[in-house]
Design an enzyme around this catalytic site. Structure first.
Site, mmCIF file in Angstrom:
data_model
loop_
_atom_site.group_PDB
_atom_site.id
_atom_site.type_symbol
_atom_site.label_atom_id
_atom_site.label_comp_id
_atom_site.label_asym_id
_atom_site.label_seq_id
_atom_site.Cartn_x
_atom_site.Cartn_y
_atom_site.Cartn_z
ATOM 1 N N ALA A 24 0.817 -1.218 0.000
ATOM 2 C CA ALA A 24 0.000 0.000 0.000
ATOM 3 C C ALA A 24 0.850 1.266 0.000
ATOM 4 O O ALA A 24 1.927 1.311 0.598
ATOM 5 C CB ALA A 24 -0.915 -0.003 1.219
ATOM 6 N N ALA A 27 1.834 2.661 3.474
ATOM 7 C CA ALA A 27 2.702 1.878 4.358
ATOM 8 C C ALA A 27 4.053 2.533 4.668
ATOM 9 O O ALA A 27 4.498 2.502 5.819
ATOM 10 C CB ALA A 27 2.914 0.483 3.789
ATOM 11 N N ARG A 49 -1.236 -8.956 -3.586
ATOM 12 C CA ARG A 49 -1.966 -9.805 -4.531
ATOM 13 C C ARG A 49 -1.066 -10.217 -5.694
ATOM 14 O O ARG A 49 -1.196 -11.299 -6.255
ATOM 15 C CB ARG A 49 -3.190 -9.053 -5.059
ATOM 16 C CG ARG A 49 -4.313 -8.884 -4.065
ATOM 17 C CD ARG A 49 -5.431 -8.055 -4.644
ATOM 18 N NE ARG A 49 -4.979 -6.706 -4.986
ATOM 19 C CZ ARG A 49 -5.677 -5.838 -5.700
ATOM 20 N NH1 ARG A 49 -6.860 -6.192 -6.168
ATOM 21 N NH2 ARG A 49 -5.206 -4.637 -5.951
ATOM 22 N N TYR A 70 -1.454 -13.264 1.198
ATOM 23 C CA TYR A 70 -1.754 -12.744 2.536
ATOM 24 C C TYR A 70 -1.769 -13.851 3.576
ATOM 25 O O TYR A 70 -1.236 -13.695 4.682
ATOM 26 C CB TYR A 70 -3.115 -12.036 2.544
ATOM 27 C CG TYR A 70 -3.233 -10.843 1.617
ATOM 28 C CD1 TYR A 70 -2.131 -10.074 1.270
ATOM 29 C CD2 TYR A 70 -4.472 -10.477 1.104
ATOM 30 C CE1 TYR A 70 -2.253 -8.985 0.426
ATOM 31 C CE2 TYR A 70 -4.614 -9.377 0.272
ATOM 32 C CZ TYR A 70 -3.512 -8.645 -0.076
ATOM 33 O OH TYR A 70 -3.645 -7.566 -0.910
ATOM 34 N N LEU A 86 -5.150 -2.553 3.853
ATOM 35 C CA LEU A 86 -5.928 -2.951 2.692
ATOM 36 C C LEU A 86 -7.141 -2.026 2.519
ATOM 37 O O LEU A 86 -7.500 -1.279 3.430
ATOM 38 C CB LEU A 86 -6.384 -4.401 2.847
ATOM 39 C CG LEU A 86 -5.266 -5.457 2.867
ATOM 40 C CD1 LEU A 86 -5.835 -6.824 3.242
ATOM 41 C CD2 LEU A 86 -4.552 -5.520 1.528
ATOM 42 N N HIS A 91 -10.888 -4.940 5.337
ATOM 43 C CA HIS A 91 -10.378 -4.849 6.703
ATOM 44 C C HIS A 91 -10.905 -5.974 7.584
ATOM 45 O O HIS A 91 -10.153 -6.592 8.332
ATOM 46 C CB HIS A 91 -10.756 -3.497 7.318
ATOM 47 C CG HIS A 91 -9.915 -2.368 6.829
ATOM 48 N ND1 HIS A 91 -10.056 -1.077 7.294
ATOM 49 C CD2 HIS A 91 -8.911 -2.323 5.913
ATOM 50 C CE1 HIS A 91 -9.178 -0.296 6.690
ATOM 51 N NE2 HIS A 91 -8.487 -1.031 5.835
ATOM 52 N N LYS A 109 -7.557 3.041 9.401
ATOM 53 C CA LYS A 109 -8.914 3.551 9.520
ATOM 54 C C LYS A 109 -9.533 3.694 8.139
ATOM 55 O O LYS A 109 -8.800 3.788 7.155
ATOM 56 C CB LYS A 109 -8.937 4.887 10.273
ATOM 57 C CG LYS A 109 -7.761 5.829 10.122
ATOM 58 C CD LYS A 109 -7.307 6.283 8.785
ATOM 59 C CE LYS A 109 -8.293 6.975 7.905
ATOM 60 N NZ LYS A 109 -7.790 7.191 6.534
ATOM 61 N N ARG A 180 -11.039 4.669 -3.403
ATOM 62 C CA ARG A 180 -11.825 5.503 -2.479
ATOM 63 C C ARG A 180 -13.251 5.715 -2.986
ATOM 64 O O ARG A 180 -14.120 6.131 -2.226
ATOM 65 C CB ARG A 180 -11.147 6.856 -2.272
ATOM 66 C CG ARG A 180 -9.843 6.785 -1.488
ATOM 67 C CD ARG A 180 -9.108 8.111 -1.546
ATOM 68 N NE ARG A 180 -7.875 8.071 -0.770
ATOM 69 C CZ ARG A 180 -6.732 7.554 -1.199
ATOM 70 N NH1 ARG A 180 -6.667 7.013 -2.422
ATOM 71 N NH2 ARG A 180 -5.658 7.564 -0.445
ATOM 72 N N ASP A 192 -13.389 7.976 4.037
ATOM 73 C CA ASP A 192 -11.967 8.304 3.887
ATOM 74 C C ASP A 192 -11.592 9.492 4.783
ATOM 75 O O ASP A 192 -11.164 9.309 5.914
ATOM 76 C CB ASP A 192 -11.662 8.590 2.416
ATOM 77 C CG ASP A 192 -10.177 8.696 2.145
ATOM 78 O OD1 ASP A 192 -9.506 7.665 2.149
ATOM 79 O OD2 ASP A 192 -9.687 9.820 1.954
#
Length: 378
Positions: A24, A27, A49, A70, A86, A91, A109, A180, A192
């Site tokens: 991500a 990260a 993935r 994963y 993710l 989540h 979040k 998003r 978001d």
């Protein structure tokens, strides 16, 4: 902040080994950079993935182990903690699977698509004696804590209203194919940026320094524009809180460029007002403005002050994520008191997504879809 000093390994022994689910974009900022300056943390593994993408990510960020998928990362006995950045709609499934595998979880979040899912995750963590934290990183920085201290001190009198604004201008906005805006993955501006706006409002509305409070009613809510059916580009909501406090939040992923970026929390009290500009990324820059009796003062808060004669941990270059990591590791190591100002509790996380759902219901868009994942009986 971009080039933190590299910490030496802690003398106490084996560091906590983190595994990242997904390569991500968040990260590096949220975990990899903060970990470099924490002597008890190692970013040990990653899975994505696409194996090639995970390998490229690992090479770039010097992560020693790449897993095929994963589940393989979760099955790795050398992984102590899982960081889950993710998409929102994933989540629940992968946090539940991480907890079932016996891993602590740092969860981006918003916690999940529904309050029901969030409650199930925290109940499983509690049952298994694991730590699960929803990563509202801004709560761990001295800036928001200083604003809260000003309010709780009663310097400005009773709180009357709170306004929180989170928006990004057109040229910095996200394309319509961004996750998003994917309804199935829990997309929408309220999910978001809006989760920050709601969480900070709930934190500031509480009269106690280390708690948040839930609204009592969604007075009004509307979507500013729809990118796709049921997916808001922006949402505005007015909420009623205990003690006659009224809160107004705005979250928008694509405002006119002239409006700029806003990440602001403002509190109006009977005897004055206080505002924190850039409460989400205060290490970059922030200002706390206090108005009282015709006077205006400006404050900064990059490092913690003293409490009970003890100075809090932190450096002026620590990001919100670095403060969060410090507190998270202290909890895992059993060094905290359980009463830290910053900690986001199970009840807090459940309430935040519950009221996001209620705002969506009031606006007519409805909740994001529940995960189809069904955990095994334990």
């Amino acid at each position: 902040m971009l080039f933190p000093p590299v910490a030496r390994a802690h003398a106490s022994g084996t560091p906590l080994r983190f595994g990242i689910l997904g390569a991500a974009n968040i990260a590096p900022q949220a975990l990899i950079l903060p970990a470099k300056s924490h002597p008890e943390v190692v970013v040990y593994a990653v899975a994505a993935r696409n194996r090639a993408r995970a390998e490229a990510f690992a090479k770039k960020h010097e992560i020693p182990k790449v897993h095929a998928d994963y589940q393989a990362l979760l099955d790795d006995p050398d992984v102590d903690v899982v960081y889950n950045p993710l998409p929102n709609g994933l989540h629940y499934e992968w946090t539940m699977k991480a907890l079932i595998a016996g891993k602590h979880v740092l969860l981006e979040k918003p916690s999940a698509n529904t309050a029901e899912e969030t409650r199930a995750m925290f109940e499983l963590a509690e049952k298994k004696g694991l730590v699960l934290l929803e990563a509202f990183h801004y709560r761990f920085h001295p800036a928001i804590q200083r604003l809260k201290a000003i309010i709780v001190s009663n310097e400005l009198g009773k709180v009357k209203s709170i306004t929180t604004r989170m928006w990004a201008p057109t040229r910095l906005a996200f394309s319509e194919d961004d996750i998003r805006f994917d309804f199935a993955l829990g997309g929408g501006a309220l999910m978001d940026m809006g989760c920050y706006a709601l969480n900070s409002m709930r934190f500031l509305a509480s009269p106690f320094e280390n708690t948040a409070v839930s609204p009592t009613e969604v007075i009004a809510a509307s979507s500013i524009a729809l990118v796709k059916p049921q997916v808001d580009r922006g949402t505005t909501a007015t909420l009623a809180f205990p003690n006659d406090i009224v809160g107004t939040l705005t979250a928008d992923l694509n405002v006119p460029f002239r409006d700029g970026i806003s990440m602001t929390a403002s509190v109006v009290c009977e005897g004055g007002e206080a505002e924190l500009f850039n409460f989400v990324l205060p290490t970059v820059y922030h200002t706390i403005t206090v108005k009282k009796d015709g006077q205006v003062r400006k404050e900064k808060a990059y490092v913690p002050g003293y409490k009970d004669g003890v100075k809090g941990k932190g450096e002026d270059w620590w990001s919100t994520y670095r403060y969060q990591l410090e507190t998270f590791v202290d909890r895992l190591k059993g060094r905290d008191t359980g009463k830290e100002v910053a900690w986001v509790t199970m009840e807090d996380s459940i309430a935040n997504i519950e009221w996001i759902e209620k705002i969506y219901e009031k606006s007519g868009l409805g909740s994001r879809p529940k995960s189809t994942y069904v955990p095994p009986a334990l």
